[in-house]
Design an enzyme around this catalytic site. Structure first.
Site, PDB file in Angstrom:
ATOM      1  N   GLY A  39       0.812  -1.214   0.000  1.00 50.77           N
ATOM      2  CA  GLY A  39       0.000   0.000   0.000  1.00 50.77           C
ATOM      3  C   GLY A  39       0.837   1.251   0.000  1.00 50.77           C
ATOM      4  O   GLY A  39       0.360   2.329  -0.343  1.00 50.77           O
ATOM      5  N   GLY A  40       2.119   1.112   0.396  1.00 49.45           N
ATOM      6  CA  GLY A  40       3.035   2.235   0.333  1.00 49.45           C
ATOM      7  C   GLY A  40       2.622   3.403   1.203  1.00 49.45           C
ATOM      8  O   GLY A  40       1.832   3.271   2.146  1.00 49.45           O
ATOM      9  N   CYS A  42       0.747   5.872   0.393  1.00 49.29           N
ATOM     10  CA  CYS A  42      -0.657   6.234   0.187  1.00 49.29           C
ATOM     11  C   CYS A  42      -1.583   5.558   1.197  1.00 49.29           C
ATOM     12  O   CYS A  42      -2.345   6.214   1.897  1.00 49.29           O
ATOM     13  CB  CYS A  42      -1.083   5.877  -1.235  1.00 49.29           C
ATOM     14  N   GLY A 184       0.915  23.336  -0.479  1.00 48.63           N
ATOM     15  CA  GLY A 184       0.380  22.403  -1.447  1.00 48.63           C
ATOM     16  C   GLY A 184      -0.718  21.585  -0.792  1.00 48.63           C
ATOM     17  O   GLY A 184      -1.179  21.895   0.311  1.00 48.63           O
ATOM     18  N   ALA A 270       6.077  20.706   4.974  1.00 44.73           N
ATOM     19  CA  ALA A 270       5.273  20.153   3.881  1.00 44.73           C
ATOM     20  C   ALA A 270       5.699  20.794   2.564  1.00 44.73           C
ATOM     21  O   ALA A 270       4.869  21.264   1.782  1.00 44.73           O
ATOM     22  CB  ALA A 270       3.787  20.377   4.146  1.00 44.73           C
ATOM     23  N   HIS A 446     -31.543  16.049 -11.376  1.00 42.01           N
ATOM     24  CA  HIS A 446     -31.883  17.145 -10.464  1.00 42.01           C
ATOM     25  C   HIS A 446     -32.577  16.583  -9.240  1.00 42.01           C
ATOM     26  O   HIS A 446     -33.443  15.714  -9.357  1.00 42.01           O
ATOM     27  CB  HIS A 446     -32.823  18.139 -11.163  1.00 42.01           C
TER      28      HIS A 446
END
Length: 467
Positions: A39-40, A42, A184, A270, A446
């Site tokens: 899954g790393g 992420c 970001g 970050a 709608h």
């Protein structure tokens, strides 16, 4: 005798495990190697756990600021920060276990350890103590080792007072004050999360706007929202230094009116990511790199060394999980010899999951004008949407950019409560080279927020009904 495979994938993130599964589906004998749960970043420390945190924040924000609008009252609203973090970690654990099962289901072998590539397409696998535990060879090797937070000397990360997103996801206590350096998607999402839960947040960005890759109108709308909430924002600001002073962190920034010194309990770095290109044999093999990324042929994803490929964050921007997955599938299908079109990097959706959410695809207005297009631009505010009115989410808008000559959709930009879900329609539209009138003439249900896409297209051509 080492195991012999058709394809070996080094790294099990959203690029690596997806490439491995697709390889298994196509009949390749495949192995995926990673020392972490599949899954790393992420699934373990990025996309999924942060969305869990952000949902917590969204619910708390709704109760704190809008409960009365829905006829709801309460006494003593509060949150448990540790349980919020625990929920996030638990969700991540469950999803990564499911990925392990998916890999097994598709007959892909799994080796847990650190892989190092050597000549002859050999991969030696080591444990965390650098003891050799396995070795294999493969006809093709796909490198999917991902990226890590970028650090600079001016912001010395100690993982306690000056942290990255890794530590932000597992804080034991909530900081009273937080400075976020970098506006970001990562920085903005954490700024929203901590602010909603009561942390005093300051955001520092060196570019002219927060979310600098987004359309200027969208970035400005989000900045206005954040400032109204009470988040301090400094743009066109560079960090001179960050240093721990006792129990506080001091950050010195250069802004238009000179230097400012800001202090907080914690600082979140970050400022971006860099590819994981070190420590697994690239230099010895002669694989070409550039600015902490592996250079590849963007049609096949092969490196300059035959039969060695690379995908995902390790090959550079855009650093997005869905891009890594698409590259992994594309790479394997090219190896199989399938006739598949190259990935269109001009049609990659980008999403930021604060509230209001931000999502976009294609060119910004500024980029389209820079490219020399004559434009038709349509905007539709959620303030005029019946569904947005009904659900109490009237902030934001849809902005569509069309080529005036042929009517082709060049870019789409949304800021609003469900922007990250709504962008998918525009991704399909752009991939099919939809025109403004094809969107206008597509009947939308709608009441939905997605009607605003149709209305924005109509606005570009002077046909809008509801404003």
């Amino acid at each position: 005798m080492p195991g012999k495979y058709d394809i070996a994938v080094l790294g099990g993130g959203p690029g690596g495990y997806v490439a491995a599964i697709r390889a298994g589906q196509l009949g390749f004998k495949t192995v995926v190697i990673d020392y972490r749960p599949l899954g790393g970043i992420c699934l373990n420390w990025g996309c999924i756990p942060t969305k869990s945190l952000l949902k917590n924040a969204e619910i708390f924000d709704t109760f704190k600021n809008h409960a009365a609008d829905f006829g709801i009252s309460y006494d003593n609203l509060k949150h448990d920060f540790k349980k919020i973090i625990q929920r996030s970690r638990g969700i991540s654990d469950r999803i990564t276990k499911n990925v392990e099962l998916l890999v097994k289901k598709n007959k892909v072998d799994r080796i847990k350890g650190y892989g190092k590539i050597s000549k002859g397409n050999k991969i030696t696998v080591f444990d965390e103590n650098q003891k050799e535990i396995d070795s294999i060879t493969a006809d093709k090797i796909i490198i999917a080792t991902g990226a890590r937070p970028r650090t600079i000397d001016a912001i010395p990360v100690d993982r306690k007072n000056i942290i990255t997103y890794f530590e932000a996801l597992s804080q034991e206590d909530q900081p009273k004050e937080l400075i976020v350096i970098g506006a970001g998607a990562i920085g903005i999402e954490f700024a929203y999360f901590f602010h909603v839960l009561g942390t005093k947040v300051t955001v520092i960005e060196m570019m002219d706007e927060i979310l600098p890759v987004e359309d200027k109108e969208v970035s400005q709308a989000l900045a206005k929202n954040f400032k109204k909430r009470g988040i301090d924002i400094y743009t066109k600001a560079t960090v001179e230094k960050a240093e721990v002073k006792g129990k506080k962190v001091s950050v010195t920034i250069n802004v238009n009116d000179g230097k400012k010194e800001l202090t907080a309990d914690r600082v979140l770095n970050a400022i971006g990511v860099v590819g994981n290109v070190e420590g697994f044999g690239l230099e010895e093999l002669g694989v070409e790199t550039f600015k902490n990324s592996i250079k590849v042929n963007k049609s096949t994803y092969e490196t300059n060394v035959k039969n060695i490929y690379a995908i995902g964050d390790v090959i550079g921007p855009p650093w997005l999980a869905h891009v890594a997955s698409a590259e992994g599938i594309h790479c394997v299908e090219k190896i199989k010899g399938l006739d598949v079109p190259d990935i269109d990097y001009g049609s990659i959706p980008g999403c930021t999951y604060c509230q209001p959410q931000v999502a976009s695809i294609g060119m910004t207005e500024a980029k389209a004008r820079e490219e020399g297009y004559e434009l038709k631009i349509g905007k539709f505010p959620f303030m005029a949407s019946g569904k947005a009115f009904a659900i109490g989410e009237r902030e934001g808008f849809v902005k569509l950019i069309f080529d005036a000559k042929y009517g082709e959709l060049l870019g789409a930009h949304i800021i609003g409560s469900e922007a990250t879900e709504m962008i998918a329609e525009l991704g399909i539209a752009k991939s099919l080279e939809a025109t403004g009138h094809s969107i206008i003439k597509t009947i939308h249900a709608h009441p939905t927020l997605s009607e605003s896409v149709m209305e924005a297209a109509a606005a570009a051509y002077g046909e809008v009904i509801h404003i």
